[in-house]
Design a protein around this motif. Structure first.
Motif, mmCIF file in Angstrom:
data_model
loop_
_atom_site.group_PDB
_atom_site.id
_atom_site.type_symbol
_atom_site.label_atom_id
_atom_site.label_comp_id
_atom_site.label_asym_id
_atom_site.label_seq_id
_atom_site.Cartn_x
_atom_site.Cartn_y
_atom_site.Cartn_z
ATOM 1 N N GLY A 73 2.823 -0.783 16.943
ATOM 2 C CA GLY A 73 3.891 -0.672 16.490
ATOM 3 C C GLY A 73 4.529 0.629 17.232
ATOM 4 N N HIS A 74 3.592 1.727 17.021
ATOM 5 C CA HIS A 74 3.899 2.735 16.611
ATOM 6 C C HIS A 74 3.662 3.224 18.859
ATOM 7 N N GLY A 110 6.708 2.469 8.304
ATOM 8 C CA GLY A 110 6.818 2.476 10.605
ATOM 9 C C GLY A 110 8.077 1.031 10.587
ATOM 10 N N LEU A 111 7.746 0.402 8.953
ATOM 11 C CA LEU A 111 8.899 -0.628 9.117
ATOM 12 C C LEU A 111 10.463 0.640 8.958
ATOM 13 N N ARG A 146 8.500 -3.672 14.697
ATOM 14 C CA ARG A 146 8.910 -3.963 13.764
ATOM 15 C C ARG A 146 8.193 -4.780 13.849
ATOM 16 N N LEU A 196 4.999 -3.118 13.509
ATOM 17 C CA LEU A 196 4.649 -3.694 12.067
ATOM 18 C C LEU A 196 4.893 -3.944 10.921
ATOM 19 N N ARG A 197 5.405 -5.169 10.552
ATOM 20 C CA ARG A 197 5.838 -5.632 9.552
ATOM 21 C C ARG A 197 4.029 -6.575 9.298
ATOM 22 N N HIS A 242 -2.361 -3.855 15.287
ATOM 23 C CA HIS A 242 -0.871 -4.478 15.137
ATOM 24 C C HIS A 242 0.087 -2.962 15.382
ATOM 25 N N LEU A 243 -0.844 -2.033 14.740
ATOM 26 C CA LEU A 243 -0.544 -0.476 13.943
ATOM 27 C C LEU A 243 -0.148 0.498 14.910
ATOM 28 N N HIS A 271 3.114 -2.046 7.735
ATOM 29 C CA HIS A 271 3.050 -0.358 7.556
ATOM 30 C C HIS A 271 4.866 -0.115 6.954
#
Length: 279
Positions: A61-62, A99-100, A88, A91-92, A57-58, A96
């Motif tokens: 997200g990026h 990132g959020l 979003r 990252l949630r 997920h990280l 992170h």
């Protein structure tokens, strides 16, 4: 960096190293985008698919955040909102916080550009809270700057300029030149909107001098649009048109579709006002 990314992609594909491949695809897409290279489109979304497959997920997200930035650059604001909302959520899930904060900032800026000021304000305040909690001064100041622009759009010129100037001071203290120049440009834009035309022109000249020396890129079309607004307000319509033509030329050279669209919109408004004066 592009050459090394291509090499890393080839090596990762041969070794079936999926996570390494996803990271290399993410990096090359960003590098080509920064260079204005059309090959960036060949790589868009490929890293997201792999990160999703891996349950990362990280990384997802990026990568989605990066795709959202690219969509804004192309003027695809609805698509950017969708990508930022996906980023979003990812990252949630990853927990992170920084990132959020970053994606909330970007989402708030795009919503503001769409005129959705209340929604934008909510996301920007979320960004400031998250940035403050993680002591991320850069994002905190950027969200402060964006909130200042919202105040200006609502007609709260004094409060808006106060927020923008505070953000500018933070960026100057941090020696974050590109962020500082952009905020200086937003201050000039706000002065023009406020009808403080002579002050706006002086601020534009100062920001242009800093941009020229630092070569931060991307901000010249905005500065020339703000110059045009101030010149038109002073009745100097021929000079205003020239400023907009310079804005359009620079946006075209930069491949900045959104900036070009905004400038063409201003040219249409100027032409309409010229017709009204002629009648």
């Amino acid at each position: 960096s592009v050459r090394w990314c291509v090499s890393a992609i080839d090596d990762a594909e041969r070794a079936d190293a999926r996570r390494t491949l996803a990271h290399a695809l993410y990096l090359i897409e960003g590098a080509l985008t920064d260079l204005g290279d059309p090959r960036a489109a060949e790589y868009e979304g490929r890293s997201v698919a792999i990160y999703r497959e891996l349950g990362d997920h990280l990384g997802m997200g990026h990568a989605l955040l990066n795709m959202g930035v690219n969509a804004v650059h192309r003027g695809e604001l609805d698509r950017a909102v969708d990508l930022y909302e996906q980023a979003r959520e990812a990252l949630r899930t990853a927990g992170h916080v920084i990132g959020l904060a970053h994606v909330s900032l970007n989402l708030g800026e795009v919503l503001a550009d769409q005129g959705r000021l209340d929604e934008a304000e909510s996301f920007l305040k979320d960004a400031r809270r998250a940035a403050s909690a993680s002591q991320y001064r850069m994002i905190n100041a950027a969200a402060q700057s964006a909130l200042g622009r919202i105040e200006v759009r609502r007609g709260g010129f004094d409060k808006g300029l106060e927020l923008l100037e505070a953000a500018e001071a933070t960026f100057e203290e941090m020696k974050a030149t590109s962020w500082m120049v952009e905020t200086s440009a937003r201050i000039a834009e706000s002065l023009a909107f406020a009808g403080r035309f002579d002050e706006a022109l002086a601020a534009i000249d100062d920001a242009m001098a800093i941009e020229s020396e630092a070569a931060t890129g991307g901000i010249v079309p905005l500065l020339e649009r703000s110059r045009a607004r101030a010149l038109a307000g002073l009745g100097r319509h021929d000079e205003a048109r020239s400023a907009l033509e310079r804005s359009a030329a620079r946006a075209t050279a930069d491949g900045a579709d959104l900036e070009l669209a905004l400038t063409l919109q201003e040219l249409a408004h100027l032409a309409a006002s010229e017709r009204e004066r002629a009648d």
